[in-house]
Design a protein around this motif. Structure first.
Motif, PDB file in Angstrom:
ATOM      1  N   TYR A 139      50.954  35.615   7.720  1.00  0.00           N
ATOM      2  CA  TYR A 139      50.910  35.582   6.266  1.00  0.00           C
ATOM      3  C   TYR A 139      52.273  35.942   5.667  1.00  0.00           C
ATOM      4  N   GLU A 140      52.540  35.390   4.503  1.00  0.00           N
ATOM      5  CA  GLU A 140      53.845  35.565   3.872  1.00  0.00           C
ATOM      6  C   GLU A 140      53.943  36.904   3.143  1.00  0.00           C
ATOM      7  N   THR A 141      55.172  37.346   2.975  1.00  0.00           N
ATOM      8  CA  THR A 141      55.465  38.502   2.131  1.00  0.00           C
ATOM      9  C   THR A 141      56.345  38.033   0.974  1.00  0.00           C
ATOM     10  N   THR A 142      56.501  38.901   0.003  1.00  0.00           N
ATOM     11  CA  THR A 142      57.378  38.608  -1.120  1.00  0.00           C
ATOM     12  C   THR A 142      58.279  39.816  -1.343  1.00  0.00           C
ATOM     13  N   ASN A 143      59.264  39.680  -2.229  1.00  0.00           N
ATOM     14  CA  ASN A 143      60.159  40.797  -2.499  1.00  0.00           C
ATOM     15  C   ASN A 143      60.173  41.117  -3.985  1.00  0.00           C
ATOM     16  N   GLY A 144      61.031  42.081  -4.367  1.00  0.00           N
ATOM     17  CA  GLY A 144      61.081  42.489  -5.763  1.00  0.00           C
ATOM     18  C   GLY A 144      60.036  43.543  -6.068  1.00  0.00           C
ATOM     19  N   SER A 145      59.831  43.805  -7.364  1.00  0.00           N
ATOM     20  CA  SER A 145      58.908  44.858  -7.770  1.00  0.00           C
ATOM     21  C   SER A 145      57.969  44.445  -8.892  1.00  0.00           C
ATOM     22  N   ALA A 146      57.864  43.147  -9.163  1.00  0.00           N
ATOM     23  CA  ALA A 146      57.026  42.689 -10.277  1.00  0.00           C
ATOM     24  C   ALA A 146      55.571  43.082 -10.098  1.00  0.00           C
ATOM     25  N   GLY A 147      55.105  43.123  -8.848  1.00  0.00           N
ATOM     26  CA  GLY A 147      53.702  43.427  -8.594  1.00  0.00           C
ATOM     27  C   GLY A 147      53.330  44.863  -8.853  1.00  0.00           C
ATOM     28  N   SER A 148      54.323  45.718  -9.105  1.00  0.00           N
ATOM     29  CA  SER A 148      54.030  47.136  -9.288  1.00  0.00           C
ATOM     30  C   SER A 148      53.512  47.461 -10.683  1.00  0.00           C
ATOM     31  N   ARG A 149      53.474  46.493 -11.573  1.00  0.00           N
ATOM     32  CA  ARG A 149      53.016  46.741 -12.948  1.00  0.00           C
ATOM     33  C   ARG A 149      51.618  46.170 -13.163  1.00  0.00           C
ATOM     34  N   ARG A 150      50.687  47.022 -13.557  1.00  0.00           N
ATOM     35  CA  ARG A 150      49.318  46.603 -13.831  1.00  0.00           C
ATOM     36  C   ARG A 150      48.841  47.273 -15.109  1.00  0.00           C
ATOM     37  N   GLN A 151      47.763  46.716 -15.672  1.00  0.00           N
ATOM     38  CA  GLN A 151      47.206  47.306 -16.884  1.00  0.00           C
ATOM     39  C   GLN A 151      46.374  48.541 -16.556  1.00  0.00           C
TER      40      GLN A 151
END
Length: 293
Positions: A139-151
């Motif tokens: 399975y693939e991974t991604t980078n950065g930090s966009a996923g760290s923000r949630r409501q």
């Protein structure tokens, strides 16, 4: 590298998690808990370089611990109300299935697993094999930090699903022998050798040693429940799991042993959250340096 099917409320495979990837944010939260005790900022750098798509980052010191007083250990439990508020800020609701993983064999993920159960949230599992297991499954991974923000959510805590023991409980147990204390640290640290983290060497008198990494196979996956059950039976002897107090250096890797016991069907063991780092900060706390039994 086989990842066996197990109780989904404690352990989940990469294949099963991949099948949940289309779930709405309210239904699924994946938490990257990668951490390095020697370099507390390293885990977030690892997360930024590669993480499971959509995963948020959860920091051991900031999110999964409380304030240190100098006498309550290196990773004290957070204030319960403060942790509940942090859970809301992370975007975890009462119906959210949480999947935690890390880059170190699961101890930091297990800490989140245990803490969520501590506030009554049972919909939490640890990813078997962690980030490396995810990659090995293709399975693939991604980078950065966009996923760290949630409501933010409106999480409501429930009755605790776990048991704890405090310093007084463990100190009294030396005389009463009502419980078996299991130390999750490496055998050399347990014996009082090669201590590089805490200021005092040794272990709590009468404790026995079960190194948390012994819960994993050569590929970094949890051993089969039957094997874990047999290995813990050797550690427990005449004791049952409800008579066990798990501890470690600071209440983190002890959660890994608790998770392994749950996988093995040996539930209801307690955690001493302060563990060795709190123990040695208490005046007069006895210390043993005898060879592990």
């Amino acid at each position: 590298m086989t990842s066996f099917a197990r109780k989904p409320d404690h352990l989940i495979s990469a294949q099963v998690l991949s099948g949940l990837s289309g779930s709405s944010p309210n239904d699924l939260l994946v938490a990257d808990c990668s951490f390095d005790l020697q370099n507390p900022g390293q885990g977030y750098l690892v997360y930024q370089q590669a993480h499971i798509p959509g995963a948020i980052y959860v920091h051991l010191d900031r999110d999964l611990c409380g304030a240190k007083t100098g006498g309550n250990g290196r990773h004290p439990l957070p204030d319960r109300d403060a942790f509940i508020e942090r859970v809301r800020e992370l975007g975890i609701g009462n119906d959210t299935q949480v999947v935690a993983y890390d880059n170190a064999g699961g101890p930091y993920a297990a800490r989140l697993w245990w803490l969520l159960r501590w506030i009554g949230h049972g919909k939490v599992a640890v990813l078997d094999g962690g980030l490396e297991g995810w990659r090995q499954a293709g399975y693939e991974t991604t980078n950065g930090s966009a996923g760290s923000r949630r409501q933010r959510t409106e999480f409501s805590a429930g009755a605790s699903l776990v048991r704890t023991a405090n310093f007084d409980d463990v100190r009294e147990n030396i005389a009463s022998r009502r419980a078996l204390v299991i130390d999750a640290r490496a055998p050399d640290r347990f014996r009082g050798e090669n201590e590089t983290i805490d200021p005092v060497v040794g272990h709590i008198p009468d404790a026995v040693n079960r190194f948390f990494r012994d819960n994993l196979d050569a590929f970094g996956f949890f051993k089969h429940p039957d094997q874990l059950r047999a290995e813990f039976a050797t550690v427990l002897g005449v004791w049952n799991s409800g008579q066990v107090i798990n501890q470690c250096g600071s209440g983190v890797t002890g959660c890994h042993n608790l998770l392994a016991m749950e996988i093995a069907g040996l539930g209801d063991a307690a955690l001493y959250p302060g563990s060795w780092s709190e123990w040695v900060a208490q005046p007069g706390a006895p210390v043993a340096t005898t060879t592990a039994r």
